[in-house]
Scaffold this active site. Structure first.
Site, PDB file in Angstrom:
ATOM      1  N   SER A  33      33.769 104.652   2.802  1.00  0.00           N
ATOM      2  CA  SER A  33      34.121 105.949   3.348  1.00  0.00           C
ATOM      3  C   SER A  33      35.318 105.842   4.285  1.00  0.00           C
ATOM      4  CB  SER A  33      32.890 106.567   4.038  1.00  0.00           C
ATOM      5  OG  SER A  33      33.071 107.935   4.291  1.00  0.00           O
TER       6      SER A  33
ATOM      7  N   ASP B 262      28.762 113.763  -4.515  1.00  0.00           N
ATOM      8  CA  ASP B 262      29.107 113.575  -3.106  1.00  0.00           C
ATOM      9  C   ASP B 262      29.191 114.918  -2.390  1.00  0.00           C
ATOM     10  OD1 ASP B 262      30.270 112.788  -0.643  1.00  0.00           O
ATOM     11  OD2 ASP B 262      31.313 111.129  -1.630  1.00  0.00           O
TER      12      ASP B 262
ATOM     13  N   HIS C 276      26.997 110.473  -1.539  1.00  0.00           N
ATOM     14  CA  HIS C 276      27.953 109.622  -0.834  1.00  0.00           C
ATOM     15  C   HIS C 276      27.378 108.235  -0.539  1.00  0.00           C
ATOM     16  CE1 HIS C 276      31.634 109.178   1.441  1.00  0.00           C
ATOM     17  NE2 HIS C 276      30.970 108.812   2.528  1.00  0.00           N
TER      18      HIS C 276
END
Length: 336
Positions: free
Chosen positions: A121, A240, A297
């Protein structure tokens, strides 16, 4: 010449016949062993893991992630935090976070001959900043990015009530590009609202620089450094809800001034077509992979880790190692 004459010849030169035969035998054995010596596997590069926002290396999840990758690949793994981890990941400017990691990799002896990066991320953004900006840093061989907001994000994460979303995004759009927010809220550095681009370019320093977006200040060094990678793997999570849009993990994004419209794939963006950071260069050289995984995610299984991350952490062949190092020294080892 007979055997007695050969023996006399060797003795006249002061070389015992036994020594000559021993040298010949040693040479023969060395030639027989040479293919096996050349084929022996090289040692894998060590790797670092850069965690996402709100995480820190002492948390069980990221510790386990690093340990599993190390066990699967046989490579030495190191998780690196910025400052105290979760707090600084939220409130320290991203350029400063990148500078901290740059200093850490420069000071770590194990990394000096080359290393790999696994970014999660926001950690993928720090990783790319280190690759593109870190002067005098050790070379990066492979980079695997999981759910990185490479083209930016356009809305607040996890917003499910549409009326509330509009209000929150309106507030974000009004204040996100102010100096106080940019300096003290790390994710503001990669918020890119497609209908607020003039304010984005004026108020944001991190993402426009990282993606080499500003024509008048475009830096060829960033492109050369990123394109010196042996391989770049971009992993997107298809469900996500943190990244808006999820395709930003592949450098896909909304068209300018078209928030909510069709998402442009990476190869239709100006960043790719004009090769601002070397993405097209990597792609044409077969050094770029786009991986789509099901789930939300960073929801990756150990099987998926083994399939899509581990191959880029194991020991490279000696020929690819040498070719990559030559490329790095000729194209990427330069300061600003």
């Amino acid at each position: 010449m007979g055997a007695m004459q050969q023996q006399r010849s060797c003795r006249r030169r002061g070389i015992p016949l036994f020594s000559v035969l021993s040298l010949l035998l040693f040479a023969l054995l060395w030639l027989c062993a040479l293919p096996h010596i050349q084929a022996s596997p090289s040692k894998p590069f060590p790797f670092i893991v850069l965690h996402g926002i709100g995480d820190q290396c002492k948390n069980e999840g990221i510790m386990k992630f690093t340990e599993v990758l190390s066990e699967m690949s046989g490579a030495e793994g190191h998780c690196m935090s910025v400052g105290n981890g979760w707090r600084d990941s939220y409130f320290t400017h991203l350029e400063k976070q990148a500078a901290i990691i740059c200093q850490k990799v420069r000071e770590k002896p194990e990394l000096q001959d080359g290393y790999n990066i696994v970014g999660l991320s926001q950690g993928s953004m720090i990783a790319r900043a280190v690759i593109e900006w870190c002067p005098g840093g050790p070379p990066v061989y492979n980079f695997v990015s999981l759910g990185g907001p490479h083209a930016g994000i356009a809305a607040v994460p996890l917003c499910v009530v549409m009326s509330l979303c509009r209000l929150i995004n309106a507030v974000i759009g009004r204040f996100v590009y102010t100096q106080i927010v940019q300096n003290h809220l790390a994710p503001s550095g990669y918020i890119k609202i497609p209908t607020e681009l003039s304010r984005y370019y004026k108020g944001t320093s991190f993402l426009p620089r990282l993606n080499n977006e500003i024509a008048m200040s475009r830096n060829e060094i960033y492109k050369k450094r990123l394109s010196s990678l042996n391989h770049l793997t971009l992993i997107m999570f298809t469900e996500d809800v943190i990244l808006t849009p999820p395709q930003t993990a592949w450098f896909g994004y909304y068209a300018n001034n078209d928030f909510g419209g069709e998402i442009l794939p990476a190869n239709e963006t100006d960043l790719y077509k004009e090769d601002w950071i070397g993405l097209q260069t990597l792609d044409k050289a077969g050094k770029l992979s786009f991986v789509a995984l099901p789930g939300n995610h960073l929801s990756i299984s150990e099987t998926e880790m083994e399939d899509h991350i581990v191959p880029f952490l194991v020991a490279p062949s000696e020929s690819s190692r040498v070719t990559w190092m030559d490329s790095f020294h000729s194209n990427a080892q330069m300061d600003f």
